[in-house]
Design a protein around this motif. Structure first.
Motif, mmCIF file in Angstrom:
data_model
loop_
_atom_site.group_PDB
_atom_site.id
_atom_site.type_symbol
_atom_site.label_atom_id
_atom_site.label_comp_id
_atom_site.label_asym_id
_atom_site.label_seq_id
_atom_site.Cartn_x
_atom_site.Cartn_y
_atom_site.Cartn_z
ATOM 1 N N ARG A 126 1.353 6.623 2.470
ATOM 2 C CA ARG A 126 0.331 5.614 2.172
ATOM 3 C C ARG A 126 0.410 5.145 0.721
ATOM 4 N NH1 ARG A 126 -4.396 6.672 0.022
ATOM 5 N NH2 ARG A 126 -4.332 8.863 0.685
ATOM 6 N N LEU A 127 0.523 6.084 -0.209
ATOM 7 C CA LEU A 127 0.583 5.730 -1.627
ATOM 8 C C LEU A 127 1.879 4.990 -1.962
ATOM 9 C CD1 LEU A 127 -0.789 9.043 -3.211
ATOM 10 C CD2 LEU A 127 -1.995 6.862 -2.976
ATOM 11 N N SER A 128 2.978 5.424 -1.360
ATOM 12 C CA SER A 128 4.271 4.786 -1.627
ATOM 13 C C SER A 128 4.314 3.374 -1.060
ATOM 14 C CB SER A 128 5.406 5.621 -1.031
ATOM 15 O OG SER A 128 5.445 6.912 -1.606
ATOM 16 N N GLN A 129 3.732 3.188 0.117
ATOM 17 C CA GLN A 129 3.718 1.861 0.733
ATOM 18 C C GLN A 129 2.918 0.879 -0.108
ATOM 19 O OE1 GLN A 129 5.397 0.886 3.841
ATOM 20 N NE2 GLN A 129 5.025 -0.950 2.609
ATOM 21 N N ALA A 130 1.806 1.340 -0.660
ATOM 22 C CA ALA A 130 0.991 0.479 -1.522
ATOM 23 C C ALA A 130 1.783 0.040 -2.750
ATOM 24 C CB ALA A 130 -0.283 1.203 -1.929
ATOM 25 N N ALA A 131 2.539 0.977 -3.328
ATOM 26 C CA ALA A 131 3.348 0.639 -4.505
ATOM 27 C C ALA A 131 4.468 -0.320 -4.129
ATOM 28 C CB ALA A 131 3.930 1.920 -5.111
ATOM 29 N N ALA A 132 5.075 -0.129 -2.957
ATOM 30 C CA ALA A 132 6.149 -1.013 -2.509
ATOM 31 C C ALA A 132 5.618 -2.428 -2.279
ATOM 32 C CB ALA A 132 6.768 -0.462 -1.225
ATOM 33 N N ASP A 133 4.456 -2.545 -1.667
ATOM 34 C CA ASP A 133 3.856 -3.856 -1.427
ATOM 35 C C ASP A 133 3.584 -4.577 -2.740
ATOM 36 O OD1 ASP A 133 3.944 -3.311 1.266
ATOM 37 O OD2 ASP A 133 1.829 -2.719 1.411
ATOM 38 N N ALA A 134 3.071 -3.836 -3.721
ATOM 39 C CA ALA A 134 2.747 -4.428 -5.025
ATOM 40 C C ALA A 134 3.992 -4.923 -5.741
ATOM 41 C CB ALA A 134 2.006 -3.417 -5.895
ATOM 42 N N ALA A 135 5.124 -4.244 -5.521
ATOM 43 C CA ALA A 135 6.373 -4.613 -6.193
ATOM 44 C C ALA A 135 7.218 -5.584 -5.365
ATOM 45 C CB ALA A 135 7.185 -3.357 -6.496
ATOM 46 N N GLY A 136 6.733 -5.940 -4.178
ATOM 47 C CA GLY A 136 7.488 -6.849 -3.322
ATOM 48 C C GLY A 136 8.693 -6.184 -2.672
ATOM 49 N N LEU A 137 8.633 -4.876 -2.458
ATOM 50 C CA LEU A 137 9.733 -4.127 -1.866
ATOM 51 C C LEU A 137 9.487 -3.885 -0.377
ATOM 52 C CD1 LEU A 137 10.224 -1.378 -4.609
ATOM 53 C CD2 LEU A 137 11.712 -3.344 -4.198
ATOM 54 N N GLN A 138 10.547 -3.874 0.379
ATOM 55 C CA GLN A 138 10.468 -3.485 1.786
ATOM 56 C C GLN A 138 10.777 -1.993 1.863
ATOM 57 O OE1 GLN A 138 13.014 -5.703 4.390
ATOM 58 N NE2 GLN A 138 12.275 -4.689 6.247
ATOM 59 N N LEU A 139 9.847 -1.217 2.384
ATOM 60 C CA LEU A 139 9.995 0.241 2.413
ATOM 61 C C LEU A 139 10.118 0.728 3.853
ATOM 62 C CD1 LEU A 139 9.956 2.807 0.576
ATOM 63 C CD2 LEU A 139 7.510 2.986 1.101
ATOM 64 N N HIS A 140 11.167 1.496 4.123
ATOM 65 C CA HIS A 140 11.376 2.093 5.441
ATOM 66 C C HIS A 140 11.151 3.607 5.340
ATOM 67 C CE1 HIS A 140 13.018 -1.555 7.291
ATOM 68 N NE2 HIS A 140 13.691 -1.739 6.157
ATOM 69 N N VAL A 141 10.256 4.120 6.162
ATOM 70 C CA VAL A 141 9.952 5.546 6.146
ATOM 71 C C VAL A 141 10.888 6.274 7.105
ATOM 72 C CG1 VAL A 141 8.202 7.315 6.569
ATOM 73 C CG2 VAL A 141 7.546 5.108 5.561
ATOM 74 N N LEU A 142 11.559 7.292 6.585
ATOM 75 C CA LEU A 142 12.474 8.118 7.370
ATOM 76 C C LEU A 142 11.957 9.554 7.347
ATOM 77 C CD1 LEU A 142 15.721 6.656 5.781
ATOM 78 C CD2 LEU A 142 14.695 5.996 7.956
ATOM 79 N N ARG A 143 12.207 10.283 8.427
ATOM 80 C CA ARG A 143 11.674 11.642 8.535
ATOM 81 C C ARG A 143 12.780 12.640 8.868
ATOM 82 N NH1 ARG A 143 7.900 8.043 10.241
ATOM 83 N NH2 ARG A 143 5.743 8.356 9.521
ATOM 84 N N ALA A 144 12.670 13.823 8.269
ATOM 85 C CA ALA A 144 13.606 14.907 8.557
ATOM 86 C C ALA A 144 12.835 16.217 8.607
ATOM 87 C CB ALA A 144 14.700 14.981 7.490
#
Length: 336
Positions: free
Chosen positions: A191-209
């Protein structure tokens, strides 16, 4: 032979002093034979992966006067990334009659220890909110048998994306790798990372391991998604396999933001988060206080507030990247 009736006052006095001296000697002998208190350490990964952390932990014990092997023993238990064994291993420490359990395996080990006992004191080290996770009643008054230290590794999740974007301003697509073992921890990070990505105009893909076996698929996804960088959320799974992740990074030429930046072999490119040295010293100090008789219920949860930015120029060179001087000037450590 001296008959009872013939014993004079001097004889009776000598007998009394002898008995008294013998009685006094028993407690001293008993104290000398008492076993040393035992600290149980429940950890993921391996001794090698945790070497720096354990060194800082012992330093924290040492400040309070406890030295392993001299006036305290440490019983180590490693689950080697098999988090399903946590309850079993926690029970082993309890059967060993340890004086305190220290969880050095993040949230998963802390939750396993808490579920295993309500009487043995527990000192945790986690990055999430211990109240939200159900470990303590409150930060100031933990209650029960659990207390510990928290880091800022969740709160600074947005800063990691910002720093990576500063290093790679032309990159518009990034990946975020998390471990879903403790959902509350990973969901907050996302949630926190997505908010930062949106603010910077970045497309963020969440991957899980969830295990080492997922790593190849993660990096294949990074390629398919055309992600220009990968940010790895702090987790013991990733720390334990730092060499493997570093090798994949170099093979696929993907800049990696991690919580490990070892210099040999090259590790992550950037690292930003709580100082592990300060963090584990605080954990050691709390374990020492419990050995001295303090109760976990009376020890407020502490927060490790020191954060560090580390830049690995060795990795940057291997990837053909130039690190801006503005970033280097703010670094707490530069690996060359």
């Amino acid at each position: 032979m001296i008959l009872p009736a013939e014993r004079g006052p001097n004889m009776r006095r000598r007998e009394f002093v002898g008995v008294l001296s013998g009685a006094a000697a028993w407690p001293l002998a008993a104290r000398a034979q008492q076993p040393l208190p035992v600290i149980g350490v429940l950890a993921t990964a391996s001794p090698e992966a945790n070497a720096a952390r354990l060194r800082a932990f012992r330093e924290g014990l040492g400040v309070a006067g406890f030295v392993e092997g001299q006036n305290a023993n440490i019983e180590y238990r490693w689950v080697e990334q098999d988090s399903g064994r946590m309850p079993e291993v926690a029970a082993q420490l309890i059967d060993h009659q340890v004086a305190v359990i220290v969880t050095a395996g993040g949230t998963a080990s802390a939750l396993a220890a808490k579920a295993a006992t309500t009487s043995v004191p527990i000192v945790f080290g986690i990055g999430g909110d211990p109240v939200d996770l159900g470990l303590v009643a409150s930060l100031s008054q933990p209650g029960g048998n659990v207390t510990g230290v928290t880091s800022l590794n969740v709160e600074v999740a947005p800063k990691r994306l910002e720093l990576m974007h500063e290093l790679l301003p032309s990159v518009t697509v990034m990946g975020l790798l998390v471990s879903p073992v403790v959902p509350k921890y990973s969901e907050t990070t996302i949630r926190l990372s997505q908010a930062a990505a949106d603010a910077a105009g970045l497309q963020l893909h969440v991957l899980r391991a969830s295990s080492e076996g997922d790593f190849d698929a993660v990096f294949e996804s990074v390629i398919k998604l055309r992600a220009g960088a990968l940010v790895i959320a702090p987790d013991n799974l990733f720390t334990a396999h730092s060499e493997q992740l570093a090798a994949l990074t170099l093979a696929m030429r993907c800049p990696l933001f991690t919580n490990f930046v070892g210099s040999s072999p090259p590790g992550g490119l950037l690292s930003y988060g709580s100082s592990e040295t300060e963090y584990y010293r605080l954990i050691g100090a709390y374990a020492a206080r419990i050995l001295r008789g303090d109760k976990p219920a009376d020890l407020p949860v502490q927060r490790s507030t020191k954060v560090e930015l580390i830049v690995n120029l060795k990795t940057a060179k291997a990837l053909g990247l130039n690190v801006p001087q503005t970033l280097l000037a703010r670094a707490d450590e530069i690996i060359e």
